[in-house]
Write an enzyme that holds these catalytic residues in place. Structure first.
Site, mmCIF file in Angstrom:
data_model
loop_
_atom_site.group_PDB
_atom_site.id
_atom_site.type_symbol
_atom_site.label_atom_id
_atom_site.label_comp_id
_atom_site.label_asym_id
_atom_site.label_seq_id
_atom_site.Cartn_x
_atom_site.Cartn_y
_atom_site.Cartn_z
ATOM 1 C CE1 TYR A 25 49.564 55.133 32.370
ATOM 2 C CE2 TYR A 25 51.362 56.330 33.424
ATOM 3 C CZ TYR A 25 50.898 55.219 32.746
ATOM 4 O OH TYR A 25 51.763 54.189 32.456
ATOM 5 N N GLY A 80 55.371 51.624 33.180
ATOM 6 C CA GLY A 80 55.551 52.307 31.919
ATOM 7 C C GLY A 80 55.359 53.800 32.101
ATOM 8 C CB SER A 107 57.967 49.104 32.057
ATOM 9 O OG SER A 107 56.976 48.959 31.061
ATOM 10 C CD GLN A 128 56.546 44.638 31.747
ATOM 11 O OE1 GLN A 128 56.896 45.784 31.511
ATOM 12 N NE2 GLN A 128 55.587 44.029 31.055
ATOM 13 C CE1 TYR A 130 52.399 44.601 30.096
ATOM 14 C CE2 TYR A 130 53.373 46.732 29.614
ATOM 15 C CZ TYR A 130 52.557 45.939 30.395
ATOM 16 O OH TYR A 130 51.903 46.489 31.458
ATOM 17 C CB THR A 155 53.471 41.755 32.433
ATOM 18 O OG1 THR A 155 54.475 42.299 33.300
ATOM 19 C CG2 THR A 155 52.111 42.265 32.867
ATOM 20 C CE LYS A 251 53.963 43.397 37.885
ATOM 21 N NZ LYS A 251 53.013 44.144 37.069
ATOM 22 C CG HIS A 275 48.692 45.666 35.870
ATOM 23 N ND1 HIS A 275 49.418 44.888 35.004
ATOM 24 C CD2 HIS A 275 48.985 46.948 35.504
ATOM 25 C CE1 HIS A 275 50.095 45.653 34.151
ATOM 26 N NE2 HIS A 275 49.847 46.920 34.442
ATOM 27 N NE ARG A 278 48.311 51.232 36.156
ATOM 28 C CZ ARG A 278 48.261 52.550 36.096
ATOM 29 N NH1 ARG A 278 47.846 53.242 37.136
ATOM 30 N NH2 ARG A 278 48.632 53.195 35.014
ATOM 31 C CG ASP A 305 52.479 44.003 42.196
ATOM 32 O OD1 ASP A 305 51.275 43.690 42.070
ATOM 33 O OD2 ASP A 305 53.216 44.175 41.216
ATOM 34 C CB SER A 306 48.184 44.794 43.906
ATOM 35 O OG SER A 306 48.598 44.435 42.592
ATOM 36 N N GLY A 307 48.845 47.511 46.136
ATOM 37 C CA GLY A 307 48.265 48.143 47.303
ATOM 38 C C GLY A 307 49.185 48.275 48.509
HETATM 39 C C1 LIG Z 1 51.729 54.127 36.292
HETATM 40 C C2 LIG Z 1 51.850 52.618 36.266
HETATM 41 C C3 LIG Z 1 52.361 51.999 35.136
HETATM 42 C C4 LIG Z 1 52.494 50.596 35.134
HETATM 43 N N1 LIG Z 1 53.065 49.987 34.042
HETATM 44 C C5 LIG Z 1 53.318 48.656 34.082
HETATM 45 C C6 LIG Z 1 54.067 48.035 33.039
HETATM 46 O O1 LIG Z 1 54.495 48.678 32.101
HETATM 47 N N2 LIG Z 1 54.281 46.699 33.132
HETATM 48 C C7 LIG Z 1 53.819 45.942 34.186
HETATM 49 O O2 LIG Z 1 54.044 44.740 34.232
HETATM 50 N N3 LIG Z 1 53.142 46.529 35.200
HETATM 51 C C8 LIG Z 1 52.900 47.856 35.174
HETATM 52 N N4 LIG Z 1 52.249 48.444 36.227
HETATM 53 C C9 LIG Z 1 51.833 47.632 37.387
HETATM 54 C C10 LIG Z 1 52.940 47.564 38.425
HETATM 55 O O3 LIG Z 1 54.031 46.811 37.974
HETATM 56 C C11 LIG Z 1 52.445 46.922 39.732
HETATM 57 O O4 LIG Z 1 51.882 45.668 39.450
HETATM 58 C C12 LIG Z 1 51.429 47.788 40.469
HETATM 59 O O5 LIG Z 1 51.710 49.155 40.339
HETATM 60 C C13 LIG Z 1 51.436 47.412 41.946
HETATM 61 O O6 LIG Z 1 50.456 48.076 42.637
HETATM 62 P P1 LIG Z 1 50.701 49.436 43.477
HETATM 63 O O7 LIG Z 1 50.859 50.540 42.471
HETATM 64 O O8 LIG Z 1 49.446 49.540 44.258
HETATM 65 O O9 LIG Z 1 51.949 49.253 44.317
HETATM 66 C C14 LIG Z 1 52.090 49.838 36.256
HETATM 67 C C15 LIG Z 1 51.573 50.490 37.373
HETATM 68 C C16 LIG Z 1 51.472 51.872 37.394
HETATM 69 C C17 LIG Z 1 50.944 52.535 38.633
#
Ligand SMILES: Cc1cc2nc3c(=O)[nH]c(=O)nc-3n(C[C@H](O)[C@H](O)[C@H](O)COP(=O)(O)O)c2cc1C
Length: 379
Positions: A25, A80, A107, A128, A130, A155, A251, A275, A278, A305-307
């Site tokens: 997950y 989350g 979150s 954050q 939703y 978001t 975001k 995200h 994801r 963000d991301s990566g």
């Molecule tokens: C397990 C998990 C749960 C996440 N849940 C949320 C969330 O509830 N709200 C949200 O805006 N982003 C959520 N995200 C996205 C993160 O805020 C973020 O954009 C992302 O993890 C950044 O990429 P990285 O994991 O590669 O650092 C989630 C990411 C992960 C890995």
């Protein structure tokens, strides 16, 4: 305890400590997961460009975020279900952020209620949002305001839930359903299982009576299935701006057009994000579109963000004009591997890496990084 030398070591330890359904997950991405790979490839393709013979004997990593000083250009990303890694994971992450002197984003899908996190964690808190139901969203915003959250993060990239094959394969659902396969997996991870049994499986208190006037069975079912109000649009952002007097970030932005529109509607900043790969695989890596967004928002702040997996990645984003980087999975690796201490350690690793990179680049502070040198686009 042995020292873990890099994030990959935390990732592997987290994988060993968590049942597969939970690790997948966290780790998984949308569709064929090519978005996750693209995020990394885009960061790896960028190279830094040093300035020699400059005085870097004193280095300053601090940055102004949401109007206040942050010890480093980092923010804990909203995630989350942190409680699936460790019960109380939201509070652990928030406390680690406070110790590191950086903001923590809670979150909507947290496992500790927003007011309780504010009471117990301290530090700088962002919330954050939703939007699963408008009435419920208004109650959350009011709750975040009265609990003292300093910034709201809207978001925008979860109009519907992304298709994550790992979760489908594993039968992932919230609340976790105890299928025979999951029970067998839990038995192989006794420390995780004992902790979860002691605390009870994670719930979603922000949609479960945790917010006055916000308890609503429809909203809860919608969030459980990550079924958002997909009709939320620009006019609603304007209304949200009117409701929330403190800093507002949007975001999930991935181009100059949307970024400029957010700022025109009064957002204080945008967070360039896919995200973490994801939601939809075939999106640009945030680092590749960062310069166009920075140029579009004028004086507003751009976070990304991301990566991001080490301090050099963070320095690259700052050199392209980002004010700060949000960290997602890396902090969950720390949390799952070693609890709150693991989060401290991962954050410390990022900070040390940023500091060392500044010195090796001949750059005395993160503010100077944003002045357009220090990066060489190798593409
Ligand atoms: C397990 C998990 C749960 C996440 N849940 C949320 C969330 O509830 N709200 C949200 O805006 N982003 C959520 N995200 C996205 C993160 O805020 C973020 O954009 C992302 O993890 C950044 O990429 P990285 O994991 O590669 O650092 C989630 C990411 C992960 C890995």
């Amino acid at each position: 305890m042995t020292a873990l030398l890099n994030l990959e070591a935390y990732r592997r330890l987290a994988q060993r400590r968590l049942p597969r359904i939970v690790f997948d997950y966290i780790e998984g991405g949308a569709d064929d997961e090519s978005g996750i790979r693209r995020n990394r490839e885009a960061l790896d393709a960028l190279l830094l460009d040093p300035a020699r013979l400059t005085d870097v004997s004193a280095r300053d990593l601090s940055a102004t975020l949401a109007g206040a000083r942050s010890a480093a250009p980092l923010v804990v990303a909203p995630m989350g279900l942190n409680g699936a890694c460790r019960p109380d994971g939201d509070v652990m992450l928030a406390r680690a952020a406070a110790r590191a002197g950086i903001p923590f984003t809670l979150s909507t899908a947290s496992n500790v209620a927003l007011a309780e996190v504010a009471r117990r964690a301290g530090g700088r808190l962002w919330f954050q949002l939703y939007v699963v139901q408008r009435e419920h969203a208004r109650a959350l915003v009011k709750g975040a305001l009265s609990a003292g959250y300093e910034a709201l993060v809207l978001t925008t990239d979860v109009t519907v839930n992304g298709r994550r094959e790992r979760d489908l394969r594993n039968g992932f659902a919230v609340p976790l359903r105890l299928t025979p396969r999951i029970v067998a997996d839990a038995a192989l991870h006794p420390a995780w299982t004992i902790r979860q049994c002691r605390h009870g499986l994670p719930t979603l208190p922000n949609v479960d009576g945790g917010v006055d006037g916000g308890a609503d069975a429809g909203a809860q079912a919608a969030l459980l299935q990550r079924r958002m109000d997909a009709s939320f649009c620009w006019d609603d952002l304007a209304a949200l701006r009117d409701m929330w007097p403190r800093k507002l970030y949007v975001k999930g932005i991935l181009n100059a057009r949307d970024a400029a529109r957010c700022v025109a509607l009064g957002a204080d900043g945008v967070i360039v994000s896919n995200h973490g790969g994801r939601q939809l695989a075939d999106l640009a890596a945030p680092i590749s579109v960062l310069p166009e967004v920075v140029a579009a928002v004028g004086g507003a702040q751009t976070l990304v963000d991301s990566g991001f997996r080490n301090g050099r990645d963070v320095v690259k984003a700052l050199a392209l004009g980002a004010r700060a980087v949000m960290l997602g999975r890396p902090l969950l690796y720390g949390l799952a591997a070693r609890g709150e201490t693991g989060v401290d350690e991962v954050l410390a690793m990022f900070v040390a890496d940023i500091d060392r990179t500044l010195a090796l680049l001949g750059c005395p502070d993160v503010v100077s990084l944003g002045q357009g040198r220090y990066i060489r686009n190798s593409l």
